[in-house]
Design a protein around this motif. Structure first.
Motif, mmCIF file in Angstrom:
data_model
loop_
_atom_site.group_PDB
_atom_site.id
_atom_site.type_symbol
_atom_site.label_atom_id
_atom_site.label_comp_id
_atom_site.label_asym_id
_atom_site.label_seq_id
_atom_site.Cartn_x
_atom_site.Cartn_y
_atom_site.Cartn_z
ATOM 1 N N LEU A 74 4.720 43.759 76.461
ATOM 2 C CA LEU A 74 5.675 44.221 75.459
ATOM 3 C C LEU A 74 5.779 45.737 75.464
ATOM 4 O O LEU A 74 4.783 46.431 75.317
ATOM 5 N N GLU A 75 6.999 46.236 75.604
ATOM 6 C CA GLU A 75 7.216 47.674 75.695
ATOM 7 C C GLU A 75 8.216 48.200 74.677
ATOM 8 O O GLU A 75 8.319 49.416 74.488
ATOM 9 N N SER A 76 8.963 47.306 74.029
ATOM 10 C CA SER A 76 10.011 47.763 73.107
ATOM 11 C C SER A 76 10.384 46.630 72.168
ATOM 12 O O SER A 76 9.986 45.471 72.365
ATOM 13 N N TRP A 77 11.173 46.967 71.131
ATOM 14 C CA TRP A 77 11.659 45.954 70.204
ATOM 15 C C TRP A 77 12.534 44.937 70.925
ATOM 16 O O TRP A 77 12.477 43.736 70.633
ATOM 17 N N ASP A 78 13.365 45.387 71.870
ATOM 18 C CA ASP A 78 14.201 44.457 72.628
ATOM 19 C C ASP A 78 13.336 43.483 73.412
ATOM 20 O O ASP A 78 13.646 42.289 73.509
ATOM 21 N N ASN A 79 12.250 43.999 73.988
ATOM 22 C CA ASN A 79 11.335 43.163 74.755
ATOM 23 C C ASN A 79 10.685 42.111 73.868
ATOM 24 O O ASN A 79 10.569 40.934 74.231
ATOM 25 N N LEU A 80 10.278 42.511 72.657
ATOM 26 C CA LEU A 80 9.664 41.575 71.715
ATOM 27 C C LEU A 80 10.675 40.542 71.249
ATOM 28 O O LEU A 80 10.369 39.341 71.154
ATOM 29 N N TRP A 81 11.889 40.979 70.947
ATOM 30 C CA TRP A 81 12.938 40.045 70.536
ATOM 31 C C TRP A 81 13.177 39.003 71.623
ATOM 32 O O TRP A 81 13.292 37.799 71.341
ATOM 33 N N ALA A 82 13.233 39.435 72.881
ATOM 34 C CA ALA A 82 13.460 38.506 73.979
ATOM 35 C C ALA A 82 12.347 37.465 74.044
ATOM 36 O O ALA A 82 12.604 36.271 74.251
ATOM 37 N N LEU A 83 11.101 37.896 73.852
ATOM 38 C CA LEU A 83 9.972 36.964 73.878
ATOM 39 C C LEU A 83 10.069 35.949 72.741
ATOM 40 O O LEU A 83 9.867 34.744 72.939
ATOM 41 N N LEU A 84 10.387 36.419 71.538
ATOM 42 C CA LEU A 84 10.490 35.512 70.389
ATOM 43 C C LEU A 84 11.638 34.520 70.553
ATOM 44 O O LEU A 84 11.531 33.363 70.138
ATOM 45 N N VAL A 85 12.735 34.957 71.176
ATOM 46 C CA VAL A 85 13.840 34.048 71.471
ATOM 47 C C VAL A 85 13.371 32.949 72.417
ATOM 48 O O VAL A 85 13.657 31.760 72.214
ATOM 49 N N VAL A 86 12.631 33.345 73.457
ATOM 50 C CA VAL A 86 12.138 32.369 74.432
ATOM 51 C C VAL A 86 11.234 31.338 73.752
ATOM 52 O O VAL A 86 11.370 30.128 73.955
ATOM 53 N N ILE A 87 10.300 31.811 72.927
ATOM 54 C CA ILE A 87 9.368 30.901 72.254
ATOM 55 C C ILE A 87 10.128 29.963 71.310
ATOM 56 O O ILE A 87 9.870 28.759 71.260
ATOM 57 N N THR A 88 11.086 30.512 70.566
ATOM 58 C CA THR A 88 11.855 29.701 69.618
ATOM 59 C C THR A 88 12.661 28.625 70.336
ATOM 60 O O THR A 88 12.671 27.454 69.927
ATOM 61 N N MET A 89 13.334 29.010 71.406
ATOM 62 C CA MET A 89 14.142 28.042 72.144
ATOM 63 C C MET A 89 13.265 26.974 72.774
ATOM 64 O O MET A 89 13.628 25.798 72.819
ATOM 65 N N ARG A 90 12.089 27.360 73.265
ATOM 66 C CA ARG A 90 11.177 26.379 73.850
ATOM 67 C C ARG A 90 10.688 25.399 72.784
ATOM 68 O O ARG A 90 10.640 24.193 73.015
ATOM 69 N N LYS A 91 10.325 25.906 71.623
ATOM 70 C CA LYS A 91 9.844 25.025 70.556
ATOM 71 C C LYS A 91 10.949 24.078 70.091
ATOM 72 O O LYS A 91 10.717 22.888 69.881
ATOM 73 N N CYS A 92 12.150 24.594 69.937
ATOM 74 C CA CYS A 92 13.270 23.736 69.534
ATOM 75 C C CYS A 92 13.530 22.664 70.591
ATOM 76 O O CYS A 92 13.758 21.493 70.267
ATOM 77 N N GLY A 93 13.505 23.072 71.853
ATOM 78 C CA GLY A 93 13.735 22.124 72.933
ATOM 79 C C GLY A 93 12.707 21.010 72.944
ATOM 80 O O GLY A 93 13.042 19.829 73.122
ATOM 81 N N ARG A 94 11.440 21.362 72.729
ATOM 82 C CA ARG A 94 10.379 20.352 72.703
ATOM 83 C C ARG A 94 10.544 19.403 71.524
ATOM 84 O O ARG A 94 10.297 18.203 71.637
ATOM 85 N N ARG A 95 10.945 19.949 70.376
ATOM 86 C CA ARG A 95 11.114 19.095 69.197
ATOM 87 C C ARG A 95 12.308 18.162 69.377
ATOM 88 O O ARG A 95 12.292 17.016 68.946
ATOM 89 N N ILE A 96 13.379 18.653 70.026
ATOM 90 C CA ILE A 96 14.529 17.792 70.307
ATOM 91 C C ILE A 96 14.105 16.654 71.228
ATOM 92 O O ILE A 96 14.452 15.488 71.011
ATOM 93 N N GLU A 97 13.342 16.989 72.268
ATOM 94 C CA GLU A 97 12.839 15.960 73.178
ATOM 95 C C GLU A 97 11.974 14.950 72.419
ATOM 96 O O GLU A 97 12.069 13.742 72.643
ATOM 97 N N TYR A 98 11.124 15.462 71.538
ATOM 98 C CA TYR A 98 10.221 14.588 70.786
ATOM 99 C C TYR A 98 10.995 13.597 69.928
ATOM 100 O O TYR A 98 10.758 12.395 69.956
ATOM 101 N N PHE A 99 11.945 14.097 69.151
ATOM 102 C CA PHE A 99 12.662 13.237 68.219
ATOM 103 C C PHE A 99 13.675 12.326 68.909
ATOM 104 O O PHE A 99 14.141 11.359 68.303
#
Length: 202
Positions: A74-99
């Motif tokens: 992590l080097e910047s706010w943009d970098n952190l935002w990108a990481l949080l987007v990735v984690i959020t999309m992955r979690k949503c994707g897994r929950r969609i698959e689960y349900f």
């Protein structure tokens, strides 16, 4: 104080378990991440899983891994935002698959036992998260896309990542749908170029 130094200082305080630093990160991104989760989860799934639950899981994951020294790029706010987007999309994707898995498909109105959901929504280290190497790669990809755009075009990409349609994006950014379409087609081309650089056979 320079912004980069402030960001580095904040990350350092997070590693020591500083609650004020954690609150600053949470307050900066919470609303956008809730909106991202809300738009990724369809109404039927949102009856079973609140976007705020996804948000809590995202930050829990991030804080645990960051405190353990597992997130070092992590080097910047943009970098952190990108990481949080990735984690959020992955979690949503897994929950969609689960349900929507065969024996739990909510489209058939099958009720789910509450206890079955704990491992994926409550744990900070569940399998719905990207591995450190996956997170680094995906975050770098998102950040490169963001950096490759300027001004309103960057906002169009951000809204698209949050699940907004082209008509909704054009209304929010006050541009034509043609402009939104053109920008997103450019992003698609950038992604194809990145894939070709990683593996020319793709």
């Amino acid at each position: 104080m320079p912004q980069d130094y402030s960001f580095d200082d904040l990350m350092a305080r997070l590693r020591t378990g500083d609650d004020t630093a954690a609150a600053q990160v949470f307050n900066r991104f919470a609303n956008r991440l809730i909106e991202l989760a809300r738009r990724r989860l369809d109404p039927a799934i949102r009856q079973k899983l609140d976007p705020e639950d996804v948000l809590q899981s995202v930050f829990r994951s991030f804080f645990v891994h960051q405190a353990a020294g597992q997130i070092t790029s992590l080097e910047s706010w943009d970098n952190l935002w990108a990481l949080l987007v990735v984690i959020t999309m992955r979690k949503c994707g897994r929950r969609i698959e689960y349900f929507r898995s065969a024996n739990r498909d909510i489209r058939r109105e099958v009720s789910l036992p509450q206890a079955a959901d704990h491992s994926s929504t409550d744990s900070g280290t569940s399998s719905d998260e990207p591995t450190p190497s996956e997170a680094a790669m995906l975050t770098e990809t998102v950040e490169q896309l963001i950096k490759g755009l300027e001004g309103r075009h960057r906002e169009i990409l951000a809204l698209s990542l949050q699940g907004y349609t082209k008509p909704e994006i054009s209304a929010k950014v006050r541009c034509t749908e043609r402009t939104a379409y053109r920008v997103l087609e450019r992003v698609k081309g950038m992604l194809e170029e990145m894939r070709a650089e990683i593996d020319p056979a793709l």
